[in-house]
Design an enzyme around this catalytic site. Sequence first.
Site, PDB file in Angstrom:
ATOM      1  N   ASN A 191       0.877  -1.171   0.000  1.00  0.00           N
ATOM      2  CA  ASN A 191       0.000   0.000   0.000  1.00  0.00           C
ATOM      3  C   ASN A 191       0.915   1.222   0.000  1.00  0.00           C
ATOM      4  O   ASN A 191       1.466   1.573   1.038  1.00  0.00           O
ATOM      5  CB  ASN A 191      -0.892  -0.034   1.251  1.00  0.00           C
ATOM      6  CG  ASN A 191      -1.751   1.214   1.367  1.00  0.00           C
ATOM      7  OD1 ASN A 191      -1.837   2.019   0.443  1.00  0.00           O
ATOM      8  ND2 ASN A 191      -2.398   1.379   2.516  1.00  0.00           N
ATOM      9  N   TRP A 192       1.097   1.793  -1.184  1.00  0.00           N
ATOM     10  CA  TRP A 192       2.039   2.918  -1.293  1.00  0.00           C
ATOM     11  C   TRP A 192       1.506   4.189  -0.643  1.00  0.00           C
ATOM     12  O   TRP A 192       2.251   5.130  -0.427  1.00  0.00           O
ATOM     13  CB  TRP A 192       2.346   3.204  -2.772  1.00  0.00           C
ATOM     14  CG  TRP A 192       3.099   2.125  -3.492  1.00  0.00           C
ATOM     15  CD1 TRP A 192       3.557   0.938  -2.963  1.00  0.00           C
ATOM     16  CD2 TRP A 192       3.488   2.125  -4.872  1.00  0.00           C
ATOM     17  NE1 TRP A 192       4.200   0.211  -3.944  1.00  0.00           N
ATOM     18  CE2 TRP A 192       4.167   0.910  -5.119  1.00  0.00           C
ATOM     19  CE3 TRP A 192       3.321   3.035  -5.924  1.00  0.00           C
ATOM     20  CZ2 TRP A 192       4.693   0.596  -6.377  1.00  0.00           C
ATOM     21  CZ3 TRP A 192       3.829   2.714  -7.173  1.00  0.00           C
ATOM     22  CH2 TRP A 192       4.511   1.509  -7.393  1.00  0.00           C
ATOM     23  N   LYS A 193       0.217   4.227  -0.386  1.00  0.00           N
ATOM     24  CA  LYS A 193      -0.411   5.432   0.173  1.00  0.00           C
ATOM     25  C   LYS A 193      -0.095   6.631  -0.735  1.00  0.00           C
ATOM     26  O   LYS A 193       0.005   6.473  -1.941  1.00  0.00           O
ATOM     27  CB  LYS A 193       0.014   5.651   1.625  1.00  0.00           C
ATOM     28  CG  LYS A 193      -0.210   4.379   2.466  1.00  0.00           C
ATOM     29  CD  LYS A 193      -0.066   4.597   3.937  1.00  0.00           C
ATOM     30  CE  LYS A 193      -0.308   3.271   4.665  1.00  0.00           C
ATOM     31  NZ  LYS A 193      -0.273   3.414   6.116  1.00  0.00           N
ATOM     32  N   HIS A 241      -9.626   1.516   4.472  1.00  0.00           N
ATOM     33  CA  HIS A 241      -8.380   1.697   5.226  1.00  0.00           C
ATOM     34  C   HIS A 241      -8.635   2.673   6.376  1.00  0.00           C
ATOM     35  O   HIS A 241      -9.415   3.624   6.227  1.00  0.00           O
ATOM     36  CB  HIS A 241      -7.269   2.237   4.306  1.00  0.00           C
ATOM     37  CG  HIS A 241      -5.932   2.182   4.970  1.00  0.00           C
ATOM     38  ND1 HIS A 241      -5.528   3.127   5.879  1.00  0.00           N
ATOM     39  CD2 HIS A 241      -4.932   1.264   4.906  1.00  0.00           C
ATOM     40  CE1 HIS A 241      -4.331   2.797   6.331  1.00  0.00           C
ATOM     41  NE2 HIS A 241      -3.946   1.674   5.758  1.00  0.00           N
ATOM     42  N   GLU A 270      -7.043   5.041   7.494  1.00  0.00           N
ATOM     43  CA  GLU A 270      -6.787   6.459   7.170  1.00  0.00           C
ATOM     44  C   GLU A 270      -7.972   7.057   6.430  1.00  0.00           C
ATOM     45  O   GLU A 270      -8.308   8.228   6.624  1.00  0.00           O
ATOM     46  CB  GLU A 270      -5.485   6.558   6.353  1.00  0.00           C
ATOM     47  CG  GLU A 270      -4.267   6.290   7.234  1.00  0.00           C
ATOM     48  CD  GLU A 270      -3.076   5.667   6.520  1.00  0.00           C
ATOM     49  OE1 GLU A 270      -3.010   5.711   5.280  1.00  0.00           O
ATOM     50  OE2 GLU A 270      -2.201   5.128   7.238  1.00  0.00           O
ATOM     51  N   GLU A 282      -6.018  -4.687  10.327  1.00  0.00           N
ATOM     52  CA  GLU A 282      -4.947  -3.720  10.580  1.00  0.00           C
ATOM     53  C   GLU A 282      -5.245  -2.957  11.863  1.00  0.00           C
ATOM     54  O   GLU A 282      -6.019  -1.991  11.850  1.00  0.00           O
ATOM     55  CB  GLU A 282      -4.861  -2.715   9.425  1.00  0.00           C
ATOM     56  CG  GLU A 282      -4.533  -3.343   8.086  1.00  0.00           C
ATOM     57  CD  GLU A 282      -3.886  -2.324   7.150  1.00  0.00           C
ATOM     58  OE1 GLU A 282      -2.766  -2.587   6.704  1.00  0.00           O
ATOM     59  OE2 GLU A 282      -4.483  -1.268   6.892  1.00  0.00           O
ATOM     60  N   GLY A 306       2.157   2.237  10.763  1.00  0.00           N
ATOM     61  CA  GLY A 306       3.160   3.300  10.643  1.00  0.00           C
ATOM     62  C   GLY A 306       3.819   3.667  11.960  1.00  0.00           C
ATOM     63  O   GLY A 306       4.495   4.683  12.063  1.00  0.00           O
ATOM     64  N   SER A 323       2.894  -2.163  10.413  1.00  0.00           N
ATOM     65  CA  SER A 323       4.329  -2.315  10.687  1.00  0.00           C
ATOM     66  C   SER A 323       4.840  -3.723  10.415  1.00  0.00           C
ATOM     67  O   SER A 323       5.735  -4.220  11.104  1.00  0.00           O
ATOM     68  CB  SER A 323       4.657  -1.877  12.117  1.00  0.00           C
ATOM     69  OG  SER A 323       4.344  -0.505  12.292  1.00  0.00           O
ATOM     70  N   GLY A 329       2.573  -1.187   4.270  1.00  0.00           N
ATOM     71  CA  GLY A 329       2.692   0.225   3.932  1.00  0.00           C
ATOM     72  C   GLY A 329       4.146   0.597   3.691  1.00  0.00           C
ATOM     73  O   GLY A 329       4.712   0.372   2.621  1.00  0.00           O
ATOM     74  N   GLY A 330       4.780   1.158   4.705  1.00  0.00           N
ATOM     75  CA  GLY A 330       6.137   1.682   4.591  1.00  0.00           C
ATOM     76  C   GLY A 330       7.120   0.737   3.915  1.00  0.00           C
ATOM     77  O   GLY A 330       7.913   1.152   3.059  1.00  0.00           O
TER      78      GLY A 330
HETATM   79  P1  PGA Z   1       2.522   0.232   7.627  1.00  0.00           P
HETATM   80  O1  PGA Z   1       1.080   0.489   6.972  1.00  0.00           O
HETATM   81  O2  PGA Z   1       3.015  -1.085   7.091  1.00  0.00           O
HETATM   82  O3  PGA Z   1       3.362   1.388   7.204  1.00  0.00           O
HETATM   83  O4  PGA Z   1       2.317   0.178   9.115  1.00  0.00           O
HETATM   84  C1  PGA Z   1       0.195  -0.571   6.730  1.00  0.00           C
HETATM   85  C2  PGA Z   1      -1.071  -0.036   6.136  1.00  0.00           C
HETATM   86  O5  PGA Z   1      -1.538   1.029   6.578  1.00  0.00           O
HETATM   87  O6  PGA Z   1      -1.654  -0.646   5.211  1.00  0.00           O
END
Ligand code: PGA
Length: 251
Positions: free
Chosen positions: A9-11, A95, A97, A167, A173, A213, A234-235
């Site tokens: 997930n590049w966001k 998600h 966010e 999640e 994050g 994470s 994500g990251g």
């Molecule tokens: P993260 O994000 O791996 O950076 O914690 C995961 C996500 O929000 O899908």
Amino acid sequence: MRKKIVAGNWKMNKTLQEGVELAKELNAALAGKTINCDVVVGVPATHIASVVASVDSVVGVAAQNCADKASGAYTGEISAAMVASTGAKYVILGHSERRAYYGETSEILKEKTLLALANGLTPIFCIGEVLEEREAGKQNEVVKAQIEESLFNLSAEDFGKIVLAYEPVWAIGTGKTATAEQAQEIHAYIRSVVAAKYGAEVADNTTILYGGSCNASNAKELFANPDVDGGLIGGASLAVANFLPIIEAWN
Ligand code: PGA
């Protein structure tokens, strides 16, 4: 056997050029390798068509969102049909966010899910509790309500097309991962909720990803759990050197 998936997930990261570069690099890194899971990248809407054109079928492409309306006067929105027309096969929905910053309610996500399915997209549907809910021991009731409110209107056949992603918001994050035990416990619970509604066969076939994470050092331990079917990353999906070892955690 349910699918194992590692999805990035590049966001809101990477310009178009950087994104295409990353996708090509990932594609090249996977070429000729034995891969024991499906690989997906969730990219910004502006990048989808170009990324689709830059990878082989080994890399699935996901949008990170789609509209809750089919078409019409909704300036700035991108419909599920538009996403599907780019060649993307998946869409990340719900998600945390999106829920927290853009007011996406269970009702809105129910509409988005229906439209995604109607357009042949596989929803990667995110659920998860915030820290206060975890501390109050309410994580099970939170995820159950999220699933019930947005997905339990679906027929068993349509529910069978959904990928779930658990999640915990406190792990996204933050560098704070759920322990393998915490992940297994709630994934098994989520599967039991699905089984109670749709029966054991549908539940057994539902892919449930862990996100928050997840990285090269903890992926193997997380994925070793019987009810953890992969990750939403994500990251650690923003560089091939970090993402590839997570994919290879299935080897
Ligand atoms: P993260 O994000 O791996 O950076 O914690 C995961 C996500 O929000 O899908």
